[in-house]
Design a protein around this motif. Structure first.
Motif, short mmCIF file in Angstrom:
data_model
loop_
_atom_site.label_atom_id
_atom_site.label_comp_id
_atom_site.label_asym_id
_atom_site.label_seq_id
_atom_site.Cartn_x
_atom_site.Cartn_y
_atom_site.Cartn_z
N ARG A 7 0.84 -1.20 0.00
CA ARG A 7 0.00 0.00 0.00
C ARG A 7 0.87 1.24 0.00
O ARG A 7 2.01 1.21 0.47
N SER A 8 0.33 2.32 -0.51
CA SER A 8 1.01 3.62 -0.49
C SER A 8 0.33 4.54 0.49
O SER A 8 -0.88 4.45 0.70
N ALA A 9 1.12 5.43 1.09
CA ALA A 9 0.57 6.39 2.06
C ALA A 9 1.52 7.58 2.13
O ALA A 9 2.63 7.54 1.59
N MET A 10 1.10 8.60 2.84
CA MET A 10 1.92 9.79 3.05
C MET A 10 2.56 9.72 4.44
O MET A 10 1.89 9.43 5.43
N CYS A 11 3.85 10.00 4.49
CA CYS A 11 4.56 10.03 5.77
C CYS A 11 4.01 11.17 6.62
O CYS A 11 3.86 12.29 6.14
N PRO A 12 3.70 10.90 7.91
CA PRO A 12 3.17 11.96 8.77
C PRO A 12 4.22 13.02 9.14
O PRO A 12 3.88 14.06 9.68
N TYR A 13 5.48 12.76 8.86
CA TYR A 13 6.55 13.72 9.15
C TYR A 13 6.87 14.58 7.94
O TYR A 13 6.75 15.80 7.99
N CYS A 14 7.33 13.94 6.84
CA CYS A 14 7.83 14.70 5.69
C CYS A 14 6.79 14.88 4.60
O CYS A 14 6.99 15.67 3.68
N GLY A 15 5.67 14.15 4.66
CA GLY A 15 4.61 14.31 3.67
C GLY A 15 4.87 13.62 2.34
O GLY A 15 4.07 13.73 1.42
N GLU A 16 5.98 12.90 2.23
CA GLU A 16 6.30 12.19 0.99
C GLU A 16 5.51 10.90 0.90
O GLU A 16 5.17 10.28 1.91
N GLY A 28 -5.35 -5.55 13.81
CA GLY A 28 -5.56 -5.30 15.23
C GLY A 28 -4.27 -4.97 15.96
O GLY A 28 -4.30 -4.60 17.12
N ASP A 29 -3.15 -5.12 15.29
CA ASP A 29 -1.85 -4.83 15.89
C ASP A 29 -1.28 -3.52 15.39
O ASP A 29 -1.74 -2.96 14.39
N SER A 30 -0.27 -3.05 16.07
CA SER A 30 0.47 -1.85 15.67
C SER A 30 1.96 -2.16 15.72
O SER A 30 2.40 -3.01 16.50
N TYR A 31 2.72 -1.47 14.89
CA TYR A 31 4.16 -1.63 14.90
C TYR A 31 4.80 -0.35 14.39
O TYR A 31 4.13 0.52 13.83
N VAL A 32 6.10 -0.21 14.59
CA VAL A 32 6.83 0.98 14.17
C VAL A 32 7.67 0.63 12.94
O VAL A 32 8.35 -0.40 12.92
N GLU A 33 7.59 1.49 11.93
CA GLU A 33 8.38 1.34 10.72
C GLU A 33 8.97 2.70 10.37
O GLU A 33 8.26 3.71 10.43
N ASP A 34 10.23 2.73 10.02
CA ASP A 34 10.87 3.99 9.66
C ASP A 34 10.48 4.42 8.25
O ASP A 34 10.38 3.59 7.35
N CYS A 35 10.29 5.73 8.07
CA CYS A 35 10.00 6.28 6.75
C CYS A 35 11.21 6.04 5.85
O CYS A 35 12.36 6.28 6.25
N SER A 36 10.98 5.59 4.63
CA SER A 36 12.06 5.32 3.69
C SER A 36 12.66 6.61 3.13
O SER A 36 13.73 6.57 2.52
N VAL A 37 12.00 7.75 3.37
CA VAL A 37 12.51 9.03 2.87
C VAL A 37 13.24 9.81 3.96
O VAL A 37 14.41 10.16 3.81
N CYS A 38 12.58 10.04 5.11
CA CYS A 38 13.16 10.89 6.15
C CYS A 38 13.66 10.10 7.37
O CYS A 38 14.22 10.68 8.29
#
Length: 67
Positions: A7-16, A28-38
């Motif tokens: 899926r594609s989405a916009m980064c909540p930090y850099c907007g890319e 139902g789960d959550s996890y942390v993934e680093d933005c591939s841009v910022c």
């Protein structure tokens, strides 16, 4: 049914626009993934679509982990 969905989405930090590979079995789960841009940490929350429990209709929400 595909266990993984891209899926594609916009980064909540850099907007890319970024691409995410979501594991449909983890609804139902959550996890942390680093933005591939910022490289900022994004909290990814997965939900089965429209409260039906249907993993084919996976929904997700991105938010800033540091917020």
């Amino acid at each position: 049914m595909e266990a993984l969905q891209e899926r594609s989405a916009m980064c909540p930090y850099c907007g890319e626009k970024i691409s995410l590979l979501l594991d449909c079995t983890q609804a139902g789960d959550s996890y942390v993934e680093d933005c591939s841009v910022c490289c900022q940490p994004i909290l990814v929350s997965l939900y089965s679509g429209e409260g039906t429990g249907d993993v084919n209709n996976l929904e997700f929400q991105l938010s800033a982990e540091n917020a």
